[in-house]
Enzyme design. Structure first.
Site, mmCIF file in Angstrom:
data_model
loop_
_atom_site.group_PDB
_atom_site.id
_atom_site.type_symbol
_atom_site.label_atom_id
_atom_site.label_comp_id
_atom_site.label_asym_id
_atom_site.label_seq_id
_atom_site.Cartn_x
_atom_site.Cartn_y
_atom_site.Cartn_z
ATOM 1 N N HIS A 1 0.832 -1.209 0.000
ATOM 2 C CA HIS A 1 0.000 0.000 0.000
ATOM 3 C C HIS A 1 0.866 1.259 0.000
ATOM 4 O O HIS A 1 1.647 1.477 0.925
ATOM 5 C CB HIS A 1 -0.898 -0.043 1.244
ATOM 6 C CG HIS A 1 -1.848 1.101 1.341
ATOM 7 N ND1 HIS A 1 -1.967 1.871 2.457
ATOM 8 C CD2 HIS A 1 -2.743 1.593 0.447
ATOM 9 C CE1 HIS A 1 -2.888 2.789 2.268
ATOM 10 N NE2 HIS A 1 -3.376 2.642 1.052
ATOM 11 N N ARG A 2 0.697 2.069 -1.027
ATOM 12 C CA ARG A 2 1.534 3.270 -1.251
ATOM 13 C C ARG A 2 3.024 2.892 -1.191
ATOM 14 O O ARG A 2 3.850 3.657 -0.694
ATOM 15 C CB ARG A 2 1.223 4.372 -0.237
ATOM 16 C CG ARG A 2 -0.253 4.754 -0.164
ATOM 17 C CD ARG A 2 -0.529 5.928 0.760
ATOM 18 N NE ARG A 2 -1.891 5.887 1.241
ATOM 19 C CZ ARG A 2 -2.403 6.666 2.185
ATOM 20 N NH1 ARG A 2 -1.646 7.608 2.720
ATOM 21 N NH2 ARG A 2 -3.654 6.535 2.586
ATOM 22 N N GLU B 1 0.798 -0.453 -4.911
ATOM 23 C CA GLU B 1 -0.304 0.486 -5.138
ATOM 24 C C GLU B 1 0.232 1.893 -4.972
ATOM 25 O O GLU B 1 1.132 2.135 -4.154
ATOM 26 C CB GLU B 1 -1.414 0.216 -4.113
ATOM 27 C CG GLU B 1 -2.683 1.028 -4.305
ATOM 28 C CD GLU B 1 -2.817 2.243 -3.395
ATOM 29 O OE1 GLU B 1 -3.821 2.948 -3.515
ATOM 30 O OE2 GLU B 1 -1.887 2.525 -2.583
ATOM 31 N N ASP C 1 -1.092 6.376 -5.592
ATOM 32 C CA ASP C 1 -2.198 7.316 -5.820
ATOM 33 C C ASP C 1 -1.733 8.414 -6.769
ATOM 34 O O ASP C 1 -0.580 8.853 -6.673
ATOM 35 C CB ASP C 1 -2.608 7.967 -4.492
ATOM 36 C CG ASP C 1 -2.909 6.935 -3.434
ATOM 37 O OD1 ASP C 1 -3.997 6.349 -3.487
ATOM 38 O OD2 ASP C 1 -2.039 6.694 -2.562
ATOM 39 N N HIS D 1 -0.787 10.944 -2.328
ATOM 40 C CA HIS D 1 -2.102 10.537 -1.836
ATOM 41 C C HIS D 1 -3.058 11.718 -1.674
ATOM 42 O O HIS D 1 -4.173 11.707 -2.183
ATOM 43 C CB HIS D 1 -1.972 9.799 -0.501
ATOM 44 C CG HIS D 1 -3.290 9.348 0.048
ATOM 45 N ND1 HIS D 1 -4.061 10.140 0.872
ATOM 46 C CD2 HIS D 1 -3.990 8.210 -0.141
ATOM 47 C CE1 HIS D 1 -5.180 9.495 1.179
ATOM 48 N NE2 HIS D 1 -5.165 8.321 0.574
ATOM 49 N N GLU E 1 -4.296 4.242 -8.337
ATOM 50 C CA GLU E 1 -5.553 4.813 -7.849
ATOM 51 C C GLU E 1 -5.657 6.267 -8.277
ATOM 52 O O GLU E 1 -4.845 7.102 -7.885
ATOM 53 C CB GLU E 1 -5.655 4.717 -6.318
ATOM 54 C CG GLU E 1 -6.996 5.303 -5.890
ATOM 55 C CD GLU E 1 -7.224 5.427 -4.392
ATOM 56 O OE1 GLU E 1 -6.496 4.788 -3.597
ATOM 57 O OE2 GLU E 1 -8.155 6.177 -4.031
ATOM 58 N N ASP F 1 0.218 -1.890 4.656
ATOM 59 C CA ASP F 1 1.336 -0.964 4.895
ATOM 60 C C ASP F 1 2.578 -1.744 5.309
ATOM 61 O O ASP F 1 3.698 -1.234 5.215
ATOM 62 C CB ASP F 1 0.987 0.002 6.041
ATOM 63 C CG ASP F 1 -0.244 0.841 5.752
ATOM 64 O OD1 ASP F 1 -0.505 1.136 4.574
ATOM 65 O OD2 ASP F 1 -0.950 1.201 6.723
HETATM 66 O O1 G3P Z 1 -5.843 0.373 -2.284
HETATM 67 C C1 G3P Z 1 -6.880 1.176 -1.858
HETATM 68 C C2 G3P Z 1 -6.504 2.148 -0.816
HETATM 69 O O2 G3P Z 1 -5.271 2.704 -1.131
HETATM 70 C C3 G3P Z 1 -7.548 3.210 -0.690
HETATM 71 O O3 G3P Z 1 -7.342 4.046 0.395
HETATM 72 O O4 G3P Z 1 -6.942 6.318 1.242
HETATM 73 O O5 G3P Z 1 -5.108 4.684 1.200
HETATM 74 O O6 G3P Z 1 -5.926 5.684 -0.902
HETATM 75 P P1 G3P Z 1 -6.276 5.224 0.469
HETATM 76 CA CA CA Z 2 -4.692 4.495 -2.473
#
Ligand code: G3P
Ligand code: CA
Length: 249
Positions: A16-17, A43, A45, A58, A117, A237
């Site tokens: 995640h990120r 992932e 953003d 993000h 995303e 994470d």
């Molecule tokens: O993978 C989805 C997740 O990243 C969505 O939440 O706020 O971390 O972008 P957020």
């Molecule tokens: Ca995200």
């Protein structure tokens, strides 16, 4: 490569990120760390700058990760590229930059699939979907990327422009008809927050040919339960914790 995601013989792990728990989110140190931890995909953003560049960040505000009280949509890439997006996380990360999507996809090519995303930023240009697709295509990553968004119209638009690129709908909550919501956006996958996943949802999605990719799971027990229901992908994470938990299944 896992896109479009299909029901797998094991649950895949998404960083995640990057590896947000260990390095400044959405920067190269974070993506590199995720790769080292052995994730199946990363992932990130994206937002769009005033001059139409797709940047990896993000929040729509730059304040939390760079200290600058400005919105991404107000600034040009030339202005954003000078900012330090690493030192807020720790002095050892000073100098880490907000990367362009193009830079991350070029680095990821042949190494790791990427979930992109598309964020809806306040006051941002409306061509973020078109520009994001252009970048993905320019990098030749159409088969190794999934485009996801909480804005399901963005997913629909992405699939209309680029049906060859996988798409997924993000949501928090319980949809009356998740399969219908996916169909309306021409999506290939559901991306629900983990608190709204149960065995029935996974079965319903799989029966309709949709994958289920859930987030953000940092607790090993929760990861094991979700995997036992057949979830296709878990975002974390701390992807190493999830990996270890699933290895012991
Ligand atoms: O993978 C989805 C997740 O990243 C969505 O939440 O706020 O971390 O972008 P957020
Ligand atoms: Ca995200």
């Amino acid at each position: 490569m896992p896109f479009p995601l299909k029901a797998q013989d094991r649950t895949l792990i998404l960083g995640h990120r990057g590896a947000k728990g260990y390095a400044p989110e959405n920067t190269f140190p974070s993506f590199q760390k995720a790769l080292e931890l052995g994730v199946d995909m990363i992932e990130l953003d994206v937002h769009i700058t005033r001059d139409g560049e797709i940047v990896v960040c993000h929040d729509d505000s730059l304040e939390r990760t760079t200290g600058l009280r400005k919105l991404i949509g107000e600034l040009t890439w030339e202005e954003i590229r000078k900012l330090d997006a690493g030192k807020w996380f720790g002095p050892e990360f000073a100098g880490a930059k907000i990367p362009l999507l193009e830079e991350v996809l070029s680095w990821a090519k042949g190494k790791i699939p990427v979930v992109v995303e598309i964020k809806r930023g306040f006051g941002e240009r409306e061509d973020i979907v078109e520009r994001t697709i252009e970048v993905i295509r320019a990098c030749g990553m159409e088969g190794d990327v999934e485009v996801i968004s909480f804005d399901h119209r963005f997913v629909k638009k992405a699939k209309e422009i680029a049906p060859e690129i996988a798409g997924g709908i993000l949501y928090v909550g319980t949809l009356v008809d998740p399969v219908r919501a996916a169909r309306d956006a021409h999506a290939d996958a559901l991306h629900p927050h983990f608190a709204y996943v149960d065995r029935e949802l996974v079965e319903q999605a799989h029966a309709a040919g949709l994958a289920v990719s859930t987030w953000v799971v940092n607790d090993p027990e929760t990861a094991r339960l979700l995997a036992s229901w057949g979830v296709d992908c878990i975002g974390s994470d701390y992807p190493d914790r999830v990996k270890k938990a699933l290895e012991r299944l």
